[in-house]
Design a protein around this motif. Structure first.
Motif, short mmCIF file in Angstrom:
data_model
loop_
_atom_site.label_atom_id
_atom_site.label_comp_id
_atom_site.label_asym_id
_atom_site.label_seq_id
_atom_site.Cartn_x
_atom_site.Cartn_y
_atom_site.Cartn_z
N ARG A 119 -13.06 5.42 11.55
CA ARG A 119 -13.04 4.53 10.47
C ARG A 119 -12.14 3.83 9.95
O ARG A 119 -11.75 3.88 8.88
N TYR A 120 -11.04 3.00 11.10
CA TYR A 120 -10.26 2.51 10.26
C TYR A 120 -10.39 1.63 9.50
O TYR A 120 -8.77 1.57 9.00
N GLN A 121 -10.92 0.78 9.39
CA GLN A 121 -11.05 -0.57 8.81
C GLN A 121 -11.07 -0.15 7.18
O GLN A 121 -10.46 -0.15 6.44
N HIS A 122 -12.25 1.16 6.81
CA HIS A 122 -12.53 1.54 5.45
C HIS A 122 -10.74 2.48 5.44
O HIS A 122 -10.32 2.43 4.45
N ALA A 123 -9.75 3.21 5.91
CA ALA A 123 -8.79 3.87 6.27
C ALA A 123 -7.23 2.64 5.45
O ALA A 123 -6.67 2.60 4.77
N GLU A 124 -7.86 1.53 6.52
CA GLU A 124 -7.10 0.14 6.05
C GLU A 124 -6.98 -0.36 4.59
O GLU A 124 -6.04 -0.75 3.47
N THR A 125 -8.54 -0.32 4.30
CA THR A 125 -8.49 -1.16 2.69
C THR A 125 -8.19 0.00 1.66
O THR A 125 -7.67 -0.13 0.67
N LEU A 126 -8.31 1.53 1.70
CA LEU A 126 -7.61 2.43 1.17
C LEU A 126 -6.12 2.44 0.97
O LEU A 126 -5.15 2.84 0.18
N VAL A 127 -5.46 2.29 2.16
CA VAL A 127 -4.09 2.55 2.09
C VAL A 127 -3.65 1.23 0.68
O VAL A 127 -2.59 0.85 0.15
N GLU A 128 -4.62 -0.18 1.25
CA GLU A 128 -3.40 -1.20 1.00
C GLU A 128 -4.26 -1.02 -1.33
O GLU A 128 -3.26 -0.99 -2.10
N GLU A 129 -5.17 -0.15 -1.71
CA GLU A 129 -5.83 0.07 -2.95
C GLU A 129 -4.16 1.29 -2.99
O GLU A 129 -4.19 0.78 -4.10
N ILE A 130 -4.11 2.39 -2.65
CA ILE A 130 -2.92 2.96 -2.98
C ILE A 130 -1.32 2.83 -3.47
O ILE A 130 -1.01 2.70 -4.18
N LEU A 131 -1.49 1.73 -1.80
CA LEU A 131 -0.12 0.55 -2.19
C LEU A 131 -0.25 0.31 -3.17
O LEU A 131 1.41 -0.66 -4.51
N ALA A 132 -1.37 -0.33 -3.90
CA ALA A 132 -1.05 -1.39 -5.34
C ALA A 132 -2.01 -0.67 -6.58
O ALA A 132 -1.09 -1.22 -7.94
N GLY A 133 -1.24 0.78 -6.42
CA GLY A 133 -1.87 1.77 -7.64
C GLY A 133 -2.93 1.90 -7.88
O GLY A 133 -2.59 1.82 -9.08
N ALA A 134 -4.04 1.62 -7.50
CA ALA A 134 -5.18 2.23 -7.68
C ALA A 134 -5.84 3.55 -7.89
O ALA A 134 -6.13 4.30 -8.79
N CYS A 135 -4.08 4.46 -8.18
CA CYS A 135 -4.39 6.36 -8.55
C CYS A 135 -3.16 6.40 -8.48
O CYS A 135 -1.95 6.25 -7.77
N SER A 136 -2.86 7.11 -8.99
CA SER A 136 -1.58 8.29 -9.45
C SER A 136 -1.24 8.81 -7.67
O SER A 136 -1.95 9.63 -7.37
N GLY A 137 0.19 8.55 -7.21
CA GLY A 137 0.27 9.16 -5.85
C GLY A 137 0.92 10.69 -5.78
O GLY A 137 0.85 11.26 -6.74
N SER A 138 0.76 11.30 -4.65
CA SER A 138 1.21 12.69 -4.48
C SER A 138 1.81 12.05 -3.07
O SER A 138 1.33 11.51 -2.18
N ILE A 139 2.87 13.39 -3.02
CA ILE A 139 3.97 13.48 -1.61
C ILE A 139 2.37 13.73 -0.50
O ILE A 139 3.01 12.57 0.53
N PRO A 140 1.80 14.42 -0.65
CA PRO A 140 0.30 14.79 0.69
C PRO A 140 0.00 13.37 1.01
O PRO A 140 -0.39 13.89 2.58
N TYR A 142 1.11 10.64 0.41
CA TYR A 142 1.85 9.34 0.82
C TYR A 142 2.28 9.62 2.16
O TYR A 142 1.76 8.45 3.12
N ASN A 143 2.09 11.02 2.64
CA ASN A 143 2.79 11.15 3.52
C ASN A 143 1.16 11.01 4.54
O ASN A 143 1.49 10.69 5.87
N SER A 144 -0.35 11.43 4.88
CA SER A 144 -0.83 11.14 5.10
C SER A 144 -1.17 9.86 5.41
O SER A 144 -1.54 8.64 6.79
N VAL A 145 -0.84 8.65 4.35
CA VAL A 145 -1.08 7.40 4.54
C VAL A 145 -0.22 6.93 5.59
O VAL A 145 0.01 6.09 6.79
N ILE A 146 0.97 7.34 5.65
CA ILE A 146 2.08 6.85 6.54
C ILE A 146 1.81 7.62 7.85
O ILE A 146 2.34 6.30 9.34
#
Length: 373
Positions: A119-140, A142-146
């Motif tokens: 479900r790559y479209q869902h994943a792309e939406t989640l990536v944009e939310e993470i970059l926008a600061g929807a949650c506090s980040g973590s190394i795992p 961010y690495n998963s997103v990369i």
């Protein structure tokens, strides 16, 4: 009462996304004949015999997720779902509830579910939310997103956006896995020499940042840096990185030597390439077939036929066979130097040693020697 309202709201949302109601289907089938008499909607049938498996699954989740749920509870609910779309519905619904906010753990779990379920479209939406600061980040996270962005061509730049975001956060500085993911994504762009030089700047920048941040590279990371420099014919820098491996306690492997042999031979520094070849053979490492052949051809083109023939026999002893061009470079090179008898003798030795040489290859080589003679 609140529990019942919550139940009905979730169930109606799920049914709207998943199925078409029987009443709507009947209306569609009968629309060309007799218009049905309007009737009030029937109440929800709680009989388990008439509920679909998906409805039962949704209701089971609803029973397990108690009011006042935490991100840990949501994470458990997401992991228990076999349907990625249902998991995404759960993720979205819980995120809209009062006094609740997704954290890096739930976002990480949802991205992993979306990617594994394609479900790559869902994943792309989640990536944009993470970059926008929807949650506090973590190394795992961010690495998963990369990793996801590096696997999608049009999200290549997004991977480096995440990397820059990591650099600005004190608790999420890039680690070794981050740098290896980014280096690997850059090396995939090395299609030809001109493109290599464009992306080599990125490799150099990552290498400097890795050292500056105190991240200790492993053999895999250093091999990628060596390969990048060797591909761009910056062979002195590649050898320098090779020498630095001992400083980090890394042991060169098969790929380390093969990258150096290729780079040195392409640069015309065949003697150094032969030196690295001998060094790796002393360590019991067996080069790849392409490394054998580029060294054989390079030696033959410099009229170092004894060394070239020795490497051919070494390759044959490892149950690998040179291609036709490699054989022609050696035997026809001997003919050009006036060593015709040696060329015929060597060809016969090659034929005896090489169990993969077919009759067609042998005749082509033999006819070529007769023609040159």
């Amino acid at each position: 009462m609140a529990r019942q309202i919550l139940h009905q709201r979730c169930l109606s949302t799920f049914l709207f996304r998943r199925t078409i109601s029987t009443a709507a289907a009947d209306t569609l089938r009968n629309s060309t004949t007799i218009a049905p008499i309007p009737s009030p909607p029937e109440p929800h049938n709680s009989n388990p015999r008439t509920r679909t498996p998906l409805v039962k699954q949704f209701e089971t989740w609803l029973e397990n997720l108690k009011p006042g749920f935490t991100p840990y509870d949501v994470d458990e609910a997401l992991r228990s779902q076999s349907d990625p779309d249902l998991a995404f519905d759960i993720f979205r619904w819980t995120g809209q509830q009062r006094n609740y906010k997704h954290n890096s753990t739930t976002y990480l779990t949802m991205i992993q579910i979306a990617v594994s379920g394609k479900r790559y479209q869902h994943a792309e939406t989640l990536v944009e939310e993470i970059l926008a600061g929807a949650c506090s980040g973590s190394i795992p996270l961010y690495n998963s997103v990369i990793k996801f962005c590096c696997g999608r061509k049009f999200l290549f730049n997004r991977a480096f956006d995440v990397y820059k975001k990591m650099l600005t956060c004190e608790d999420t500085k890039p680690n070794l896995e981050t740098y290896k993911l980014l280096l690997d994504s850059l090396l995939r762009k090395f299609h030809n020499v001109n493109v290599c030089y464009v992306y080599l700047r990125g490799v150099k920048s990552l290498s400097k940042q890795m050292k500056a941040s105190g991240v200790v590279p492993d053999t895999f990371a250093m091999n990628m840096i060596i390969k990048a420099h060797a591909k761009c014919h910056e062979i002195d820098q590649a050898v320098r990185v090779f020498r630095d491996m001992a400083l980090y306690g890394n042991v060169p492997n098969l790929y380390t030597y093969c990258y150096l042999i290729h780079g040195l031979c392409e640069k015309g520094r065949v003697d150094e390439g032969l030196g690295f070849y001998k060094e790796m053979r002393e360590k019991g490492l067996v080069p790849k077939g392409s490394s054998f052949m580029i060294l054989i051809c390079s030696l033959a083109m410099e009229q170092r036929f004894e060394d070239s023939i020795s490497v051919v026999f070494d390759m044959l002893n490892e149950s690998m066979s040179p291609d036709l061009l490699t054989y022609k470079t050696v035997v026809e090179g001997l003919c050009r130097e006036g060593r015709v008898d040696d060329a015929f003798d060597v060809l016969e030795e090659f034929r005896k040693k090489d169990g993969f040489m077919n009759e067609k290859t042998y005749k082509i080589l033999l006819n070529g020697l007769h023609y040159m003679n």
